[in-house]
Design a protein around this motif. Structure first.
Motif, PDB file in Angstrom:
ATOM      1  N   GLU A   1       0.803  -1.216   0.000  1.00 17.89           N
ATOM      2  CA  GLU A   1       0.000   0.000   0.000  1.00 17.89           C
ATOM      3  C   GLU A   1       0.845   1.279   0.000  1.00 17.89           C
ATOM      4  O   GLU A   1       0.332   2.350  -0.291  1.00 17.89           O
ATOM      5  N   GLN A   2       2.099   1.166   0.324  1.00 16.52           N
ATOM      6  CA  GLN A   2       2.920   2.353   0.542  1.00 16.52           C
ATOM      7  C   GLN A   2       3.129   3.202  -0.709  1.00 16.52           C
ATOM      8  O   GLN A   2       3.423   4.394  -0.604  1.00 16.52           O
ATOM      9  N   SER A   3       2.971   2.627  -1.870  1.00 21.70           N
ATOM     10  CA  SER A   3       3.190   3.390  -3.101  1.00 21.70           C
ATOM     11  C   SER A   3       1.901   3.998  -3.668  1.00 21.70           C
ATOM     12  O   SER A   3       1.921   4.592  -4.740  1.00 21.70           O
ATOM     13  N   ILE A   4       0.805   3.877  -2.939  1.00 19.87           N
ATOM     14  CA  ILE A   4      -0.458   4.449  -3.405  1.00 19.87           C
ATOM     15  C   ILE A   4      -0.335   5.970  -3.418  1.00 19.87           C
ATOM     16  O   ILE A   4       0.073   6.584  -2.436  1.00 19.87           O
ATOM     17  N   LYS A   5      -0.683   6.554  -4.528  1.00 18.18           N
ATOM     18  CA  LYS A   5      -0.565   7.996  -4.735  1.00 18.18           C
ATOM     19  C   LYS A   5      -1.860   8.716  -4.340  1.00 18.18           C
ATOM     20  O   LYS A   5      -2.962   8.175  -4.505  1.00 18.18           O
ATOM     21  N   PRO A   6      -1.734   9.946  -3.864  1.00 18.60           N
ATOM     22  CA  PRO A   6      -2.931  10.726  -3.520  1.00 18.60           C
ATOM     23  C   PRO A   6      -3.905  10.858  -4.691  1.00 18.60           C
ATOM     24  O   PRO A   6      -5.118  10.781  -4.492  1.00 18.60           O
ATOM     25  N   ALA A   7      -3.397  11.045  -5.888  1.00 21.91           N
ATOM     26  CA  ALA A   7      -4.280  11.202  -7.059  1.00 21.91           C
ATOM     27  C   ALA A   7      -5.137   9.957  -7.271  1.00 21.91           C
ATOM     28  O   ALA A   7      -6.311  10.058  -7.648  1.00 21.91           O
ATOM     29  N   TYR A   8      -4.565   8.773  -7.042  1.00 17.33           N
ATOM     30  CA  TYR A   8      -5.328   7.532  -7.195  1.00 17.33           C
ATOM     31  C   TYR A   8      -6.453   7.478  -6.154  1.00 17.33           C
ATOM     32  O   TYR A   8      -7.599   7.153  -6.480  1.00 17.33           O
ATOM     33  N   LEU A   9      -6.137   7.808  -4.918  1.00 18.45           N
ATOM     34  CA  LEU A   9      -7.151   7.793  -3.860  1.00 18.45           C
ATOM     35  C   LEU A   9      -8.286   8.756  -4.184  1.00 18.45           C
ATOM     36  O   LEU A   9      -9.460   8.450  -3.974  1.00 18.45           O
ATOM     37  N   GLU A  10      -7.947   9.915  -4.714  1.00 17.56           N
ATOM     38  CA  GLU A  10      -8.964  10.903  -5.066  1.00 17.56           C
ATOM     39  C   GLU A  10      -9.829  10.422  -6.233  1.00 17.56           C
ATOM     40  O   GLU A  10     -11.043  10.648  -6.245  1.00 17.56           O
ATOM     41  N   LYS A  11      -9.232   9.736  -7.204  1.00 17.07           N
ATOM     42  CA  LYS A  11     -10.012   9.184  -8.315  1.00 17.07           C
ATOM     43  C   LYS A  11     -10.999   8.131  -7.821  1.00 17.07           C
ATOM     44  O   LYS A  11     -12.156   8.104  -8.251  1.00 17.07           O
ATOM     45  N   ILE A  12     -10.549   7.269  -6.920  1.00 18.39           N
ATOM     46  CA  ILE A  12     -11.431   6.234  -6.370  1.00 18.39           C
ATOM     47  C   ILE A  12     -12.562   6.892  -5.580  1.00 18.39           C
ATOM     48  O   ILE A  12     -13.742   6.545  -5.728  1.00 18.39           O
ATOM     49  N   GLN A  13     -12.207   7.861  -4.769  1.00 18.41           N
ATOM     50  CA  GLN A  13     -13.204   8.566  -3.974  1.00 18.41           C
ATOM     51  C   GLN A  13     -14.232   9.259  -4.872  1.00 18.41           C
ATOM     52  O   GLN A  13     -15.443   9.172  -4.626  1.00 18.41           O
ATOM     53  N   ASN A  14     -13.781   9.908  -5.922  1.00 15.60           N
ATOM     54  CA  ASN A  14     -14.698  10.551  -6.867  1.00 15.60           C
ATOM     55  C   ASN A  14     -15.583   9.522  -7.556  1.00 15.60           C
ATOM     56  O   ASN A  14     -16.759   9.792  -7.834  1.00 15.60           O
ATOM     57  N   GLY A  15     -15.036   8.329  -7.830  1.00 14.82           N
ATOM     58  CA  GLY A  15     -15.830   7.252  -8.415  1.00 14.82           C
ATOM     59  C   GLY A  15     -16.961   6.827  -7.499  1.00 14.82           C
ATOM     60  O   GLY A  15     -18.101   6.607  -7.947  1.00 14.82           O
ATOM     61  N   TYR A  16     -16.663   6.710  -6.204  1.00 14.55           N
ATOM     62  CA  TYR A  16     -17.717   6.383  -5.241  1.00 14.55           C
ATOM     63  C   TYR A  16     -18.790   7.460  -5.227  1.00 14.55           C
ATOM     64  O   TYR A  16     -19.984   7.165  -5.280  1.00 14.55           O
ATOM     65  N   PHE A  17     -18.372   8.722  -5.149  1.00 12.59           N
ATOM     66  CA  PHE A  17     -19.354   9.808  -5.087  1.00 12.59           C
ATOM     67  C   PHE A  17     -20.201   9.871  -6.350  1.00 12.59           C
ATOM     68  O   PHE A  17     -21.396  10.137  -6.278  1.00 12.59           O
ATOM     69  N   HIS A  18     -19.611   9.608  -7.491  1.00 14.46           N
ATOM     70  CA  HIS A  18     -20.376   9.567  -8.743  1.00 14.46           C
ATOM     71  C   HIS A  18     -21.416   8.445  -8.691  1.00 14.46           C
ATOM     72  O   HIS A  18     -22.575   8.633  -9.079  1.00 14.46           O
ATOM     73  N   PHE A  19     -21.009   7.285  -8.205  1.00 18.37           N
ATOM     74  CA  PHE A  19     -21.936   6.162  -8.050  1.00 18.37           C
ATOM     75  C   PHE A  19     -23.070   6.524  -7.093  1.00 18.37           C
ATOM     76  O   PHE A  19     -24.246   6.294  -7.377  1.00 18.37           O
ATOM     77  N   PHE A  20     -22.723   7.123  -5.949  1.00 18.75           N
ATOM     78  CA  PHE A  20     -23.741   7.456  -4.949  1.00 18.75           C
ATOM     79  C   PHE A  20     -24.801   8.391  -5.502  1.00 18.75           C
ATOM     80  O   PHE A  20     -25.978   8.272  -5.172  1.00 18.75           O
ATOM     81  N   LYS A  21     -24.411   9.337  -6.334  1.00 23.08           N
ATOM     82  CA  LYS A  21     -25.355  10.308  -6.891  1.00 23.08           C
ATOM     83  C   LYS A  21     -26.416   9.636  -7.764  1.00 23.08           C
ATOM     84  O   LYS A  21     -27.494  10.187  -7.957  1.00 23.08           O
ATOM     85  N   GLN A  22     -26.109   8.450  -8.274  1.00 22.89           N
ATOM     86  CA  GLN A  22     -27.036   7.748  -9.157  1.00 22.89           C
ATOM     87  C   GLN A  22     -27.985   6.818  -8.419  1.00 22.89           C
ATOM     88  O   GLN A  22     -28.951   6.327  -8.995  1.00 22.89           O
ATOM     89  N   VAL A  23     -27.713   6.552  -7.147  1.00 27.05           N
ATOM     90  CA  VAL A  23     -28.472   5.553  -6.393  1.00 27.05           C
ATOM     91  C   VAL A  23     -29.747   6.154  -5.810  1.00 27.05           C
ATOM     92  O   VAL A  23     -29.712   7.172  -5.126  1.00 27.05           O
ATOM     93  N   THR A  24     -30.859   5.494  -6.103  1.00 26.02           N
ATOM     94  CA  THR A  24     -32.143   5.889  -5.509  1.00 26.02           C
ATOM     95  C   THR A  24     -32.870   4.686  -4.906  1.00 26.02           C
ATOM     96  O   THR A  24     -33.906   4.854  -4.273  1.00 26.02           O
ATOM     97  N   ALA A  25     -32.324   3.486  -5.072  1.00 26.12           N
ATOM     98  CA  ALA A  25     -33.016   2.270  -4.657  1.00 26.12           C
ATOM     99  C   ALA A  25     -32.755   1.870  -3.211  1.00 26.12           C
ATOM    100  O   ALA A  25     -33.470   1.031  -2.662  1.00 26.12           O
TER     101      ALA A  25
END
Length: 129
Positions: free
Chosen positions: A64-88
């Motif tokens: 895990e030590q080589s994980i870059k901040p930009a990667y974490l932010e992309k994953i986080q943005n992916g989650y938030f994008h998914f959440f915005k679509q959920v209504t069920a």
């Protein structure tokens, strides 16, 4: 209670696969996702990138030590994008930047109480602990 939800695969695939591979993945994913059971409550523990990097450092896992901040932010943005679509089903986003539920029992109890002893509406619900 589970640590895995099928939609998580799509979030990570979007950030790791090439465009043509992701397009194929999404075609198959959409077919499967429609028939999958939906959660009663989806809980997302949100921490900002510096906090995530601090936690990664504390864990000390070599891979895990080589994980870059930009990667974490992309994953986080992916989650938030998914959440915005959920209504069920309800999604509970809990900001945990100011608590340490691993080392403080009272923080753990507060987190557990927020998850199990409250009702949440369909879609996004936010809570800061």
């Amino acid at each position: 209670v589970a640590d895995y939800y099928f939609a998580k695969s799509s979030i990570f695939a979007q950030n790791t696969l090439k465009d043509d591979e992701y397009h194929l993945f999404r075609q198959i994913f959409n077919i499967i996702f429609e028939s999958m059971p939906k959660p009663d409550l989806y809980v997302y523990l949100h921490a900002n990138t510096p906090k995530l990097l601090e936690n990664i450092s504390k864990r000390g896992r070599n891979y895990e030590q080589s994980i870059k901040p930009a990667y974490l932010e992309k994953i986080q943005n992916g989650y938030f994008h998914f959440f915005k679509q959920v209504t069920a089903f309800p999604i509970l986003i809990i900001d945990i930047n100011n608590i340490d539920f691993v080392n403080h029992q009272e923080h753990y109890e507060e987190l557990k109480d927020a998850i199990f002893n409250s009702e949440y509406k369909l879609g996004i619900n936010r809570l800061i602990l």
